[in-house]
Design an enzyme around this catalytic site. Structure first.
Site, PDB file in Angstrom:
ATOM      1  N   LYS A 160      63.257  43.602  51.753  1.00  0.00           N
ATOM      2  CA  LYS A 160      62.342  43.296  52.862  1.00  0.00           C
ATOM      3  C   LYS A 160      62.685  41.941  53.484  1.00  0.00           C
ATOM      4  CE  LYS A 160      58.961  43.457  55.763  1.00  0.00           C
ATOM      5  NZ  LYS A 160      57.545  43.640  55.420  1.00  0.00           N
ATOM      6  N   LYS A 228      55.743  33.595  57.908  1.00  0.00           N
ATOM      7  CA  LYS A 228      55.579  33.591  56.451  1.00  0.00           C
ATOM      8  C   LYS A 228      56.731  34.322  55.768  1.00  0.00           C
ATOM      9  CE  LYS A 228      53.561  36.813  54.522  1.00  0.00           C
ATOM     10  NZ  LYS A 228      53.913  38.090  53.818  1.00  0.00           N
TER      11      LYS A 228
END
Length: 286
Positions: A160, A228
């Site tokens: 990811k 983030k």
């Protein structure tokens, strides 16, 4: 994204118990056929599999290991599937802690945004044991269309992070290309059309390029969340000794967007930063 994912599990015939900080989402899911729970622990009681979908690592720690957390109620032999995007290190720590209690864990972060969640078309990147993956695959198939076992615990999170590196860099490149066209007096819409037919063609140019042309930055994936995620990628890069210079730059641009009060805009709003740096004051393409 958790709400449409839970709705898809209900539609697939699973018995789904839901908990969320926002009661409105729970009420909508109850109307769709889910059962409400008053806490993560209550949701996990008698469950074979618990799925969590949360913004960041502290949220996952609290929901899983905190007071009235999932771990306090999930029985031995149960499984936790964490579909949040957090660091591989935190994932491995959680997996080891749960293993001591006889609970299996998969990390299964996703790509595809809100639309992918609604359409059950998410790309799901999984870390964990192959037997656990086989057990979970029918559930994951109700949520996504591309489901890949990457490797052992934490591998899904590494995949990811790599995904977010590619996505952010490509959004930045598309923003720069369309701004270059417009500032050069050329129709950016026609440039995008031409590029879609060549090597530069991509899903990001197709979808986010159109968002930039329309100046439509209603969030499919919020800029602050991508900021983030790139922090996670840069941390992973530091640990692995990998230079992620473009990623660091794009994260700074996302930080600029957040500082301007646009952290909840779609990440394609990176175009606004490029436009402002180019003297357009965030004006829309035409």
């Amino acid at each position: 994204m958790g709400e449409p994912m839970a709705r898809n599990l209900v539609s697939a015939g699973y018995s789904v118990t839901v908990h969320n900080r926002s009661r409105q989402a729970v009420d909508r899911l109850v109307d769709a056929g889910a059962t409400p729970a008053s806490s993560p622990a209550a949701a996990a009681t008698d469950a074979d599999v618990v799925i969590v979908m949360l913004p960041d690592a502290p949220d996952v720690r609290t929901v899983v290991l905190g007071e009235n957390g999932v771990a306090s109620a999930l029985r031995e032999g149960g499984m936790l599937i964490d579909m949040s995007t957090i660091s591989a290190g935190v994932t491995r720590e959680l997996s080891a802690t749960l293993a001591e209690r006889g609970v299996r864990m998969l990390d299964a972060p996703v790509s595809g945004g809100q639309k992918g969640a609604v359409d059950a078309a998410l790309t799901i990147m999984v870390g964990g044991d192959e037997a656990d993956f086989t057990r979970a695959r029918p559930i994951l198939s109700a949520l996504g269309s591309t489901i890949t076992l990457i490797g052992q615990s934490g591998a899904g999170q590494v995949a990811k992070a790599a995904n977010q590196v590619v996505v952010s860099g490509t959004i930045q490149a598309v923003a720069e290309a369309l701004t270059l066209a417009e500032r050069s007096g050329v129709d950016p819409a026609r440039v995008r059309e031409a590029l879609l037919g060549g090597l530069a063609g991509s899903r990001i140019l197709e979808v986010h390029g159109q968002r930039m042309l329309d100046a439509n930055y209603e969030p499919g994936f919020k800029a602050r969340l991508h900021h983030k995620d790139l922090g996670i990628a840069l941390e992973a890069g530091s640990e692995a000794g990998v230079a992620l210079s473009t990623t660091a730059l794009v994260r700074q641009f996302l930080g600029t967007l957040i500082a301007s009060g646009e952290g909840d805009a779609d990440h394609s709003a990176l175009a606004r930063v490029v436009e402002r740096l180019s003297g357009q004051d965030g004006g829309r393409h035409s």
